[in-house]
Design an enzyme around this catalytic site. Structure first.
Site, PDB file in Angstrom:
ATOM      1  N   THR A  91     -18.032  34.650  31.021  1.00  0.00           N
ATOM      2  CA  THR A  91     -19.202  35.235  31.949  1.00  0.00           C
ATOM      3  C   THR A  91     -19.817  34.189  32.662  1.00  0.00           C
ATOM      4  O   THR A  91     -20.816  35.062  32.720  1.00  0.00           O
ATOM      5  CB  THR A  91     -20.148  36.467  31.429  1.00  0.00           C
ATOM      6  N   TYR A 146     -16.340  30.715  32.949  1.00  0.00           N
ATOM      7  CA  TYR A 146     -15.712  31.303  33.758  1.00  0.00           C
ATOM      8  C   TYR A 146     -15.296  32.563  34.693  1.00  0.00           C
ATOM      9  O   TYR A 146     -14.028  33.290  34.425  1.00  0.00           O
ATOM     10  CB  TYR A 146     -14.511  31.258  32.333  1.00  0.00           C
ATOM     11  N   ASP A 183     -20.205  26.656  24.701  1.00  0.00           N
ATOM     12  CA  ASP A 183     -19.528  25.387  23.637  1.00  0.00           C
ATOM     13  C   ASP A 183     -20.669  24.029  23.909  1.00  0.00           C
ATOM     14  O   ASP A 183     -20.599  23.166  22.561  1.00  0.00           O
ATOM     15  CB  ASP A 183     -18.421  25.325  25.034  1.00  0.00           C
ATOM     16  N   ILE A 208     -27.531  31.628  20.414  1.00  0.00           N
ATOM     17  CA  ILE A 208     -26.552  31.479  19.395  1.00  0.00           C
ATOM     18  C   ILE A 208     -26.183  30.027  18.309  1.00  0.00           C
ATOM     19  O   ILE A 208     -26.719  30.674  17.005  1.00  0.00           O
ATOM     20  CB  ILE A 208     -25.183  31.865  19.995  1.00  0.00           C
ATOM     21  N   GLY A 219     -21.867  24.582  28.893  1.00  0.00           N
ATOM     22  CA  GLY A 219     -22.629  26.444  28.040  1.00  0.00           C
ATOM     23  C   GLY A 219     -22.841  26.996  26.613  1.00  0.00           C
ATOM     24  O   GLY A 219     -23.870  25.557  26.303  1.00  0.00           O
TER      25      GLY A 219
END
Ligand code: AR6
Length: 173
Positions: free
Chosen positions: A119, A122, A35, A12, A33
């Site tokens: 996903t 978490y 983030d 992304i 992840g």
């Protein structure tokens, strides 16, 4: 014109788009992840701006600039931790998509990309999460909006297939 909705499989942080959504935690001070990837690609100025936001509750969303990312803005939202589905997780996940879209509309953005919130670390089941994500976005995107493109950005083929399947199912009634 109604918005185009696409499912793609990529990182992304590479997308040149008005906004990418970050699956953050309540501190908004970075993590692993997606983030971690977003903070690494955006540079330290992103963390500086995030510090001023004083965190974010689960299901809510806050916006910052994108700094060194190709994306102009980052919308930080906090997904629920999956606890077997008995802690309102489904509604909280839908809130993430809904509240992120509110910011997209408020800032009059034309394009936005979402990762599969909750996903990863978490633990939200990917198939259930895809159903909620696609259903909520289809509800939020209406003809009168400025929004022209919503991307579900997956980082593996399983995630992509779940989103494609639900999108096809919901589009065909
Ligand atoms: N591009 C697109 N998708 C990605 C990328 C990427 N570069 N990297 C990972 N994903 P996660 P969460 C996918 O764990 O479950 C962080 O530490 C990944 O495969 O990033 O909401 C935060 O700080 C998965 O499908 O977010 C929080 O503490 C999806 O993004 C916590 O993790 C979400 O996985 C949030 O957990």
């Amino acid at each position: 014109m109604s918005a185009r909705i696409e499912v793609i499989e990529t990182d992304i942080t590479r997308l040149k788009i008005d906004a990418i959504v970050n699956a953050a935690n309540r501190s908004l001070l970075g993590g692993g992840g997606v983030d971690g990837a977003i903070h690494r690609a955006a540079g330290p100025e992103l963390l500086e701006e995030c510090r001023k936001l004083c965190g974010c509750n689960t299901g809510e969303a806050k916006i910052t600039r994108g700094y060194r990312l190709p994306a102009r803005y980052v919308i930080h939202t906090v997904g629920p931790v999956w606890r077997g589905g008995v802690r309102n997780e489904e509604k909280l996940l839908a809130d993430c998509y809904r509240n992120s879209m509110k910011l997209v509309k408020k800032y009059r953005l034309k394009s936005v990309a979402f990762p599969a919130i909750s996903t990863g670390a978490y633990g939200f089941p990917s198939d259930k999460a895809a159903e909620i994500a696609v259903r909520t976005i289809l509800e939020e995107v209406d003809i009168a909006d400025m929004v022209q493109l919503v991307i579900f950005c997956c980082c593996n083929s399983e995630c992509r297939k779940y989103h494609e399947k639900v999108l096809e199912k919901l589009r065909n009634g």
